[in-house]
Design a protein around this motif. Structure first.
Motif, PDB file in Angstrom:
ATOM      1  N   HIS A   1       2.465   6.447  -7.099  1.00 21.18           N
ATOM      2  CA  HIS A   1       1.469   7.268  -7.764  1.00 21.18           C
ATOM      3  C   HIS A   1       1.322   8.643  -7.124  1.00 21.18           C
ATOM      4  O   HIS A   1       0.394   9.377  -7.455  1.00 21.18           O
ATOM      5  N   LYS A   2       2.225   8.946  -6.195  1.00 25.26           N
ATOM      6  CA  LYS A   2       2.263  10.242  -5.506  1.00 25.26           C
ATOM      7  C   LYS A   2       0.892  10.638  -4.939  1.00 25.26           C
ATOM      8  O   LYS A   2       0.462  11.775  -5.025  1.00 25.26           O
ATOM      9  N   CYS A   3       0.232   9.652  -4.386  1.00 24.93           N
ATOM     10  CA  CYS A   3      -1.065   9.899  -3.748  1.00 24.93           C
ATOM     11  C   CYS A   3      -0.832  10.388  -2.326  1.00 24.93           C
ATOM     12  O   CYS A   3       0.207  10.131  -1.723  1.00 24.93           O
ATOM     13  N   THR A   4      -1.814  11.047  -1.792  1.00 22.74           N
ATOM     14  CA  THR A   4      -1.748  11.364  -0.375  1.00 22.74           C
ATOM     15  C   THR A   4      -2.074  10.089   0.382  1.00 22.74           C
ATOM     16  O   THR A   4      -2.695   9.174  -0.158  1.00 22.74           O
ATOM     17  N   MET A   5      -1.681  10.036   1.618  1.00 27.79           N
ATOM     18  CA  MET A   5      -1.929   8.845   2.415  1.00 27.79           C
ATOM     19  C   MET A   5      -2.973   9.172   3.485  1.00 27.79           C
ATOM     20  O   MET A   5      -2.635   9.384   4.638  1.00 27.79           O
TER      21      MET A   5
ATOM     22  N   HIS B   1       2.465   1.688  -3.414  1.00 29.53           N
ATOM     23  CA  HIS B   1       1.488   2.205  -4.377  1.00 29.53           C
ATOM     24  C   HIS B   1       1.278   3.703  -4.186  1.00 29.53           C
ATOM     25  O   HIS B   1       1.296   4.464  -5.151  1.00 29.53           O
ATOM     26  N   TYR B   2       1.087   4.137  -2.953  1.00 26.85           N
ATOM     27  CA  TYR B   2       0.864   5.557  -2.688  1.00 26.85           C
ATOM     28  C   TYR B   2       2.052   6.400  -3.131  1.00 26.85           C
ATOM     29  O   TYR B   2       1.886   7.461  -3.722  1.00 26.85           O
ATOM     30  N   ARG B   3       3.246   5.922  -2.841  1.00 32.23           N
ATOM     31  CA  ARG B   3       4.430   6.699  -3.231  1.00 32.23           C
ATOM     32  C   ARG B   3       4.651   6.679  -4.736  1.00 32.23           C
ATOM     33  O   ARG B   3       5.032   7.686  -5.324  1.00 32.23           O
TER      34      ARG B   3
ATOM     35  N   ARG C   1       0.830  -1.196   0.000  1.00 34.27           N
ATOM     36  CA  ARG C   1       0.000   0.000   0.000  1.00 34.27           C
ATOM     37  C   ARG C   1       0.871   1.255   0.000  1.00 34.27           C
ATOM     38  O   ARG C   1       0.634   2.200  -0.751  1.00 34.27           O
ATOM     39  N   LEU C   2       1.894   1.262   0.828  1.00 33.04           N
ATOM     40  CA  LEU C   2       2.808   2.398   0.871  1.00 33.04           C
ATOM     41  C   LEU C   2       3.528   2.573  -0.461  1.00 33.04           C
ATOM     42  O   LEU C   2       3.703   3.689  -0.947  1.00 33.04           O
TER      43      LEU C   2
ATOM     44  N   ARG D   1      -5.441   7.466   5.010  1.00 36.16           N
ATOM     45  CA  ARG D   1      -5.819   6.559   6.091  1.00 36.16           C
ATOM     46  C   ARG D   1      -4.642   5.860   6.735  1.00 36.16           C
ATOM     47  O   ARG D   1      -4.813   4.919   7.473  1.00 36.16           O
TER      48      ARG D   1
END
Length: 71
Positions: free
Chosen positions: A60-64, A56-58, A53-54, A66
């Motif tokens: 795609h430069k998504c905010t985290m 993927h977030y990094r 999950r981490l 949750r």
């Protein structure tokens, strides 16, 4: 890091053990942006889920939203 032959001889000495336990703390202190994942009592499947999950977030430069700073 690993244990050299000297390390294996010294591993029963508390000072050596203490120094080895403090090493990761000093390493992480130099890189405060590194994430720390607490795996205490977690199954490997749960830990892998958090890591992916981490990642993927990094990637795609998504905010985290949750996920807290300490995992």
């Amino acid at each position: 890091m690993g244990l050299s032959s000297e390390g294996r001889r010294n591993y029963s000495k508390m000072d050596y053990v203490r120094e080895e336990l403090e090493f990761p703390g000093r390493l992480f202190a130099r890189s405060p942006l590194w994430l720390v994942i607490d795996v205490t009592g977690k199954a490997i499947k749960k830990t892998i889920t958090v890591v992916l999950r981490l990642y993927h977030y990094r990637k795609h430069k998504c905010t985290m939203p949750r996920i807290s700073k300490r995992y």
